[in-house]
Design a protein around this motif. Structure first.
Motif, PDB file in Angstrom:
ATOM      1  N   ARG A  77      37.271 119.241   9.281  1.00  0.00           N
ATOM      2  CA  ARG A  77      35.980 118.563  10.075  1.00  0.00           C
ATOM      3  C   ARG A  77      36.415 117.020  10.461  1.00  0.00           C
ATOM      4  O   ARG A  77      36.492 116.745  11.381  1.00  0.00           O
ATOM      5  CB  ARG A  77      34.750 118.312   9.258  1.00  0.00           C
ATOM      6  CG  ARG A  77      33.632 117.769   9.972  1.00  0.00           C
ATOM      7  CD  ARG A  77      32.320 117.418   9.181  1.00  0.00           C
ATOM      8  NE  ARG A  77      32.281 116.602   8.094  1.00  0.00           N
ATOM      9  CZ  ARG A  77      31.457 116.597   7.128  1.00  0.00           C
ATOM     10  NH1 ARG A  77      30.432 117.139   7.426  1.00  0.00           N
ATOM     11  NH2 ARG A  77      31.309 115.741   6.209  1.00  0.00           N
ATOM     12  N   ALA A  81      37.289 115.533  14.473  1.00  0.00           N
ATOM     13  CA  ALA A  81      36.825 114.278  14.578  1.00  0.00           C
ATOM     14  C   ALA A  81      37.815 113.613  15.310  1.00  0.00           C
ATOM     15  O   ALA A  81      37.649 112.826  16.320  1.00  0.00           O
ATOM     16  CB  ALA A  81      36.201 113.514  13.363  1.00  0.00           C
ATOM     17  N   ARG A 109      31.802 109.740  23.899  1.00  0.00           N
ATOM     18  CA  ARG A 109      31.135 110.463  23.055  1.00  0.00           C
ATOM     19  C   ARG A 109      29.589 110.484  23.059  1.00  0.00           C
ATOM     20  O   ARG A 109      28.920 111.371  22.769  1.00  0.00           O
ATOM     21  CB  ARG A 109      31.455 110.101  21.555  1.00  0.00           C
ATOM     22  CG  ARG A 109      32.945 110.449  21.484  1.00  0.00           C
ATOM     23  CD  ARG A 109      33.681 111.886  21.455  1.00  0.00           C
ATOM     24  NE  ARG A 109      32.859 112.596  20.317  1.00  0.00           N
ATOM     25  CZ  ARG A 109      32.590 113.851  20.313  1.00  0.00           C
ATOM     26  NH1 ARG A 109      32.685 114.267  21.470  1.00  0.00           N
ATOM     27  NH2 ARG A 109      32.141 114.570  19.258  1.00  0.00           N
ATOM     28  N   VAL A 113      27.329 113.755  22.303  1.00  0.00           N
ATOM     29  CA  VAL A 113      26.643 113.891  21.154  1.00  0.00           C
ATOM     30  C   VAL A 113      25.615 112.564  20.494  1.00  0.00           C
ATOM     31  O   VAL A 113      25.698 111.585  21.145  1.00  0.00           O
ATOM     32  CB  VAL A 113      27.893 114.145  19.857  1.00  0.00           C
ATOM     33  CG1 VAL A 113      28.461 115.185  20.082  1.00  0.00           C
ATOM     34  CG2 VAL A 113      28.775 112.917  19.651  1.00  0.00           C
ATOM     35  N   CYS A 114      25.053 112.877  19.350  1.00  0.00           N
ATOM     36  CA  CYS A 114      24.212 111.763  19.042  1.00  0.00           C
ATOM     37  C   CYS A 114      25.162 110.695  18.256  1.00  0.00           C
ATOM     38  O   CYS A 114      26.247 111.160  17.725  1.00  0.00           O
ATOM     39  CB  CYS A 114      23.045 112.480  18.098  1.00  0.00           C
ATOM     40  SG  CYS A 114      23.572 113.033  16.529  1.00  0.00           S
ATOM     41  N   THR A 117      26.525 111.930  14.765  1.00  0.00           N
ATOM     42  CA  THR A 117      28.182 112.566  14.979  1.00  0.00           C
ATOM     43  C   THR A 117      29.073 111.507  15.150  1.00  0.00           C
ATOM     44  O   THR A 117      30.057 111.536  14.400  1.00  0.00           O
ATOM     45  CB  THR A 117      28.048 113.415  15.998  1.00  0.00           C
ATOM     46  OG1 THR A 117      26.953 114.343  15.633  1.00  0.00           O
ATOM     47  CG2 THR A 117      29.336 114.268  16.249  1.00  0.00           C
ATOM     48  N   ARG A 120      30.099 109.698  11.881  1.00  0.00           N
ATOM     49  CA  ARG A 120      30.964 110.414  11.043  1.00  0.00           C
ATOM     50  C   ARG A 120      32.233 110.413  11.564  1.00  0.00           C
ATOM     51  O   ARG A 120      33.168 110.488  10.610  1.00  0.00           O
ATOM     52  CB  ARG A 120      30.482 111.769  10.985  1.00  0.00           C
ATOM     53  CG  ARG A 120      29.180 112.139  10.191  1.00  0.00           C
ATOM     54  CD  ARG A 120      29.019 113.419   9.885  1.00  0.00           C
ATOM     55  NE  ARG A 120      28.409 114.234  11.018  1.00  0.00           N
ATOM     56  CZ  ARG A 120      27.128 114.067  11.559  1.00  0.00           C
ATOM     57  NH1 ARG A 120      26.228 113.685  10.703  1.00  0.00           N
ATOM     58  NH2 ARG A 120      26.813 114.958  12.582  1.00  0.00           N
ATOM     59  N   GLU A 121      32.434 110.524  12.874  1.00  0.00           N
ATOM     60  CA  GLU A 121      34.005 110.482  13.517  1.00  0.00           C
ATOM     61  C   GLU A 121      34.475 108.955  13.069  1.00  0.00           C
ATOM     62  O   GLU A 121      35.810 108.786  12.815  1.00  0.00           O
ATOM     63  CB  GLU A 121      33.685 110.573  14.832  1.00  0.00           C
ATOM     64  CG  GLU A 121      33.716 112.089  14.911  1.00  0.00           C
ATOM     65  CD  GLU A 121      33.502 112.365  16.479  1.00  0.00           C
ATOM     66  OE1 GLU A 121      33.610 111.526  17.284  1.00  0.00           O
ATOM     67  OE2 GLU A 121      33.036 113.549  16.842  1.00  0.00           O
ATOM     68  N   ARG A 256      34.336 126.900  14.772  1.00  0.00           N
ATOM     69  CA  ARG A 256      33.024 126.586  14.740  1.00  0.00           C
ATOM     70  C   ARG A 256      32.208 127.143  15.700  1.00  0.00           C
ATOM     71  O   ARG A 256      32.735 127.990  16.409  1.00  0.00           O
ATOM     72  CB  ARG A 256      32.934 124.829  15.010  1.00  0.00           C
ATOM     73  CG  ARG A 256      33.608 124.640  16.534  1.00  0.00           C
ATOM     74  CD  ARG A 256      33.902 123.228  16.896  1.00  0.00           C
ATOM     75  NE  ARG A 256      32.622 122.493  16.356  1.00  0.00           N
ATOM     76  CZ  ARG A 256      32.451 121.087  16.886  1.00  0.00           C
ATOM     77  NH1 ARG A 256      33.285 120.561  17.470  1.00  0.00           N
ATOM     78  NH2 ARG A 256      31.496 120.677  16.476  1.00  0.00           N
ATOM     79  N   ARG A 275      20.120 122.622  18.174  1.00  0.00           N
ATOM     80  CA  ARG A 275      21.630 122.594  17.739  1.00  0.00           C
ATOM     81  C   ARG A 275      21.870 123.793  16.498  1.00  0.00           C
ATOM     82  O   ARG A 275      20.896 124.445  16.284  1.00  0.00           O
ATOM     83  CB  ARG A 275      21.726 121.203  16.827  1.00  0.00           C
ATOM     84  CG  ARG A 275      21.585 120.084  17.593  1.00  0.00           C
ATOM     85  CD  ARG A 275      21.406 118.862  16.559  1.00  0.00           C
ATOM     86  NE  ARG A 275      20.131 118.720  15.999  1.00  0.00           N
ATOM     87  CZ  ARG A 275      19.793 118.131  15.111  1.00  0.00           C
ATOM     88  NH1 ARG A 275      20.486 116.806  14.915  1.00  0.00           N
ATOM     89  NH2 ARG A 275      18.601 118.212  14.522  1.00  0.00           N
ATOM     90  N   HIS A 277      22.878 123.562  13.598  1.00  0.00           N
ATOM     91  CA  HIS A 277      22.133 123.294  12.281  1.00  0.00           C
ATOM     92  C   HIS A 277      20.567 123.716  12.214  1.00  0.00           C
ATOM     93  O   HIS A 277      19.998 123.649  11.324  1.00  0.00           O
ATOM     94  CB  HIS A 277      22.336 121.918  11.900  1.00  0.00           C
ATOM     95  CG  HIS A 277      22.247 121.768  10.315  1.00  0.00           C
ATOM     96  ND1 HIS A 277      22.991 122.259   9.465  1.00  0.00           N
ATOM     97  CD2 HIS A 277      21.222 120.852   9.722  1.00  0.00           C
ATOM     98  CE1 HIS A 277      22.718 121.750   8.281  1.00  0.00           C
ATOM     99  NE2 HIS A 277      21.476 121.029   8.386  1.00  0.00           N
TER     100      HIS A 277
END
Length: 340
Positions: A77, A81, A109, A113-114, A117, A120-121, A256, A275, A277
């Motif tokens: 992951r 990223a 980005r 994406v939100c 996300t 996290r990157e 993914r 999404r 998830h």
């Protein structure tokens, strides 16, 4: 008497160097008690360091070192990223990376994406910069980066879970190619996470259910994945052309689920808010709607607990299979109400 060179100090029997050269402090013993020899030693060190190329390494070099040396389950992951960040900051020297130089990357980005996300990157980037500053050293025992910058996380604008209805499921499945529809249907009936399914192997299949080792689950605990009749029929229909259960058209395992095919199907089904998830959220919501208790729901979703799932008795396994069978649509279609 000639003036002693600045930067030499005698401590005990030996002369020591304490001098700043090209912004770096050189602090070391000359290994000699002779001032003349010490001055020659210092002169050579000054020339060598002055002629040396800049050691301000690029971010891509640091990212490569990170991926080679780190040993953690989330490394794939982290690699994904970094793939998003490298085009924007890969060639920048580490000392040039800060919130200002990250602006273009963050803006790009945000269109896809939100903020969660992106955060996290950014955490991966921050981890690399901290390692470069606090851990990694060059041949002169100098840090790769003098001081890691403060990277501020974005304000969380996370979307609420979006469990889909049966009608929305039908719309989505109708737009998915067969190879992707299989893994989505499995997710809706088992609640497995993206990477758990992408890495699912036939060797994990035992006595009619899947057993995942702790190194393949998010919380590090072994997990039993009971199958209801829908998931069982799906697994029985799949060819065993690879060691992996779910593969792409080329027979390769998924990296993914959220690829072009998923995004296209989602758009055509008018479910862009859904999404990957959310398939897991759908599974959990349907279990609750079917009256499955909290403890069983936690076990079926693979939540961390004090219960060691692979030590379940057959009676407990049968109980979980019965629980997951309750969401099979032939038995009863449970409504999911939308709240505006």
């Amino acid at each position: 008497m000639s003036k002693r060179t600045t930067g030499l100090t005698k401590r005990g029997n030996y002369w020591h160097v304490n001098k700043v050269i090209r912004g770096k402090r050189l602090y070391e013993s000359t290994g000699t008690s002779s001032l003349d020899e010490a001055e020659v030693y210092l002169a050579k060190r000054v020339i060598a360091l002055s002629e040396a190329p800049s050691t301000d390494r690029s971010f891509i070099k640091a990212a490569t070192k990170y991926l080679k040396e780190e040993d953690k389950k989330s490394l794939p992951r982290d690699a994904r990223a970094l793939e998003h960040a490298i085009p924007f900051i890969g060639q920048l020297p580490l000392s040039h990376i800060h919130m200002g130089t990250l602006e273009t990357y963050i803006k790009a980005r945000k269109e896809l994406v939100c903020n969660g996300t992106i955060n996290r990157e950014l955490s991966v980037i921050r981890r690399i910069l901290n390692l470069a500053s606090r851990v990694w050293r060059d041949e002169l025992n100098e840090p790769w980066l003098r001081q890691a910058p403060l990277l501020r996380m974005l304000k969380h604008n996370g979307r609420k879970p979006y469990p889909i209805t049966w009608e929305e499921q039908n719309r989505l499945m109708a737009q998915l190619p067969d190879y992707l529809a299989n893994i989505v249907l499995f997710a809706l009936n088992t609640g497995c996470r993206d990477q758990e399914m992408c890495q699912l192997k036939w060797s994990d299949f035992q006595d009619g259910l899947f057993i995942l080792s702790g190194d393949r689950t998010k919380n590090g605990e072994e997990r039993v994945v009971p199958l209801n009749s829908v998931a069982k029929n799906l697994i029985q229909s799949l060819p065993r052309k690879s060691e992996y259960v779910f593969t792409s058209l080329r027979g390769q395992p998924f990296q993914r689920i959220m690829g072009t095919a998923w995004k296209t199907a989602r758009r055509k089904a008018d479910l862009t808010q859904c999404r990957v998830h959310d398939l897991r959220h759908t599974f959990g919501r349907r279990l609750r709607a079917a009256g499955v208790g909290l403890e069983d729901r936690e076990d079926l979703l693979g939540h961390k607990s004090n219960r060691i799932t692979t030590h379940y008795s057959m009676a407990e396994i049968d109980n979980l299979i019965a629980a997951v069978e309750k969401i099979v649509p032939d038995r009863k279609q449970h409504r999911i109400l939308r709240v505006a």
